[in-house]
Design a protein around this motif. Structure first.
Motif, PDB file in Angstrom:
ATOM      1  N   PHE A 122       0.795  -1.280  -0.094  1.00 20.42           N
ATOM      2  CA  PHE A 122      -0.152   0.031  -0.059  1.00 20.42           C
ATOM      3  C   PHE A 122       0.882   1.222   0.030  1.00 20.42           C
ATOM      4  O   PHE A 122       1.934   1.088   0.661  1.00 20.42           O
ATOM      5  CB  PHE A 122      -0.947  -0.066   1.163  1.00 20.42           C
ATOM      6  N   TYR A 123       0.314   2.336  -0.713  1.00 21.36           N
ATOM      7  CA  TYR A 123       0.836   3.729  -0.558  1.00 21.36           C
ATOM      8  C   TYR A 123      -0.037   4.644  -0.583  1.00 21.36           C
ATOM      9  O   TYR A 123      -1.181   4.491  -0.824  1.00 21.36           O
ATOM     10  CB  TYR A 123       2.088   3.844  -1.593  1.00 21.36           C
ATOM     11  N   LEU A 166      -3.722   3.788  -2.363  1.00 17.83           N
ATOM     12  CA  LEU A 166      -3.637   2.774  -3.470  1.00 17.83           C
ATOM     13  C   LEU A 166      -2.602   1.797  -3.124  1.00 17.83           C
ATOM     14  O   LEU A 166      -1.914   1.737  -2.079  1.00 17.83           O
ATOM     15  CB  LEU A 166      -3.132   3.437  -4.574  1.00 17.83           C
ATOM     16  N   ASP A 193      -0.276  -1.903  -4.888  1.00 12.18           N
ATOM     17  CA  ASP A 193       0.478  -2.412  -5.994  1.00 12.18           C
ATOM     18  C   ASP A 193      -0.036  -3.882  -6.210  1.00 12.18           C
ATOM     19  O   ASP A 193       0.345  -4.535  -5.167  1.00 12.18           O
ATOM     20  CB  ASP A 193       2.012  -2.552  -5.866  1.00 12.18           C
ATOM     21  N   GLY A 248      -3.344   3.423 -10.672  1.00 12.48           N
ATOM     22  CA  GLY A 248      -2.358   2.605  -9.824  1.00 12.48           C
ATOM     23  C   GLY A 248      -1.071   2.839 -10.180  1.00 12.48           C
ATOM     24  O   GLY A 248      -0.623   3.822 -11.060  1.00 12.48           O
TER      25      GLY A 248
END
Lengths: 209, 75
Positions: A72-73, A81, A83, A125
């Motif tokens: 997550f980031y 969002l 990955d 993303g």
């Protein structure tokens, strides 16, 4: 810098599921996955209330805290969002999320849990903007087109507001004051408390009640 | 002989009891993870805005305010 948030006005939501449909159509979400859904409290009873719920893009997101692979980031606009190339589909984020936002598509013949899918605030993303890979994995990147999430912009009664937290809070506050119901509006009093009422007078000793 | 046995037993018990002092605390220290995935770019970097952040913010603000029908009906 804008901090992107969703806000659903339960006084206006008519449970039409237009937001759910807009989301599924815009991002071509597979069968069995709902990034957004409408929840109704006291369904069928007078005074029922509906709310559109998806990822709330928390400021201190529990999904980010529990992810064992740190996929997550948070973007500079406050959108949470992840990955998908890194996600292992363990489901920890689903257990941690208080809104049930993370969704898991069935993968393979035996219904294995696939990679997590959730609302992206229509921000795509970690792939090249507007690329086929980004659309396939995360859906459309409307934010990079200068647009807000499809669910909020499609809402017919404007119950669902999405965008800069300060701006949508102002819109909601204007509505609350215009309705003239003040802190009686569902959500306002819950968040900010009701004005302090005068304490009842203490009975005098010996006085008849 | 008996004193020797007692001595051995006492030493064994002392060794067993003192072994507990060497245990380390089993409390995990939580460490905030760092994002391990691919980097993402900012929304104003791509085609329609071409790194014009001010233009992107202006467009988003207009969209934001478009959700306010009290403003729209006055226009």
């Amino acid at each position: 810098m804008a901090r992107m948030k969703f806000l659903c006005d339960a006084e206006r939501c008519i449970e039409c599921n237009g937001c759910v449909t807009a989301c599924k159509n815009e991002n071509e979400i597979p069968w069995g996955v709902n990034r957004r859904r409408v929840v109704t409290l006291n369904d069928g009873l007078p005074g029922e209330k509906s709310m559109s719920v998806a990822c709330m893009h928390c400021s201190d997101a529990p999904c980010m805290a529990v992810c064992p692979v740190d996929c997550f980031y948070k973007t500079s606009e406050g959108v949470v969002l992840h990955d998908k190339d890194l996600c292992i589909g363990c489901g920890y984020c689903f257990y941690a999320c208080p809104f049930g936002a993370p969704q898991f598509p069935q993968d393979g013949a035996f219904g294995l849990r696939g990679k997590m899918d959730k609302c992206t605030f229509c921000a795509g993303g970690p792939e090249q903007d507007h690329s086929a890979a980004e659309f396939r994995k995360y859906g459309r990147n409307r934010l990079a087109e200068g647009k807000l999430p499809a669910c909020a912009e499609m809402c017919s009664t404007k119950a669902l507001l999405g965008g800069d937290g300060d701006v949508i809070a102002d819109i909601y506050r204007t509505r609350v004051t215009t309705r003239g119901k003040g802190s009686d509006v569902w959500g306002w009093g819950t968040a900010y408390g009701k004005p302090e009422t005068q304490a009842p007078a203490q009975p005098q000793p010996g006085a008849k009640s | 002989m008996r004193a020797r046995l007692l001595g051995i037993a006492a030493a064994s018990v002392a060794a067993l009891v003192l072994a507990g002092c060497g245990e380390k605390a089993n409390v995990t220290v939580y460490k905030q993870g760092q994002y391990q995935g691919k980097p993402d770019n900012v929304p104003w970097q791509s085609e329609p805005f071409n790194n014009d952040k001010a233009n992107w913010e202006k467009t988003i603000k207009a969209r934001n305010n478009n959700q306010n029908e009290y403003l729209r009906t006055q226009q």
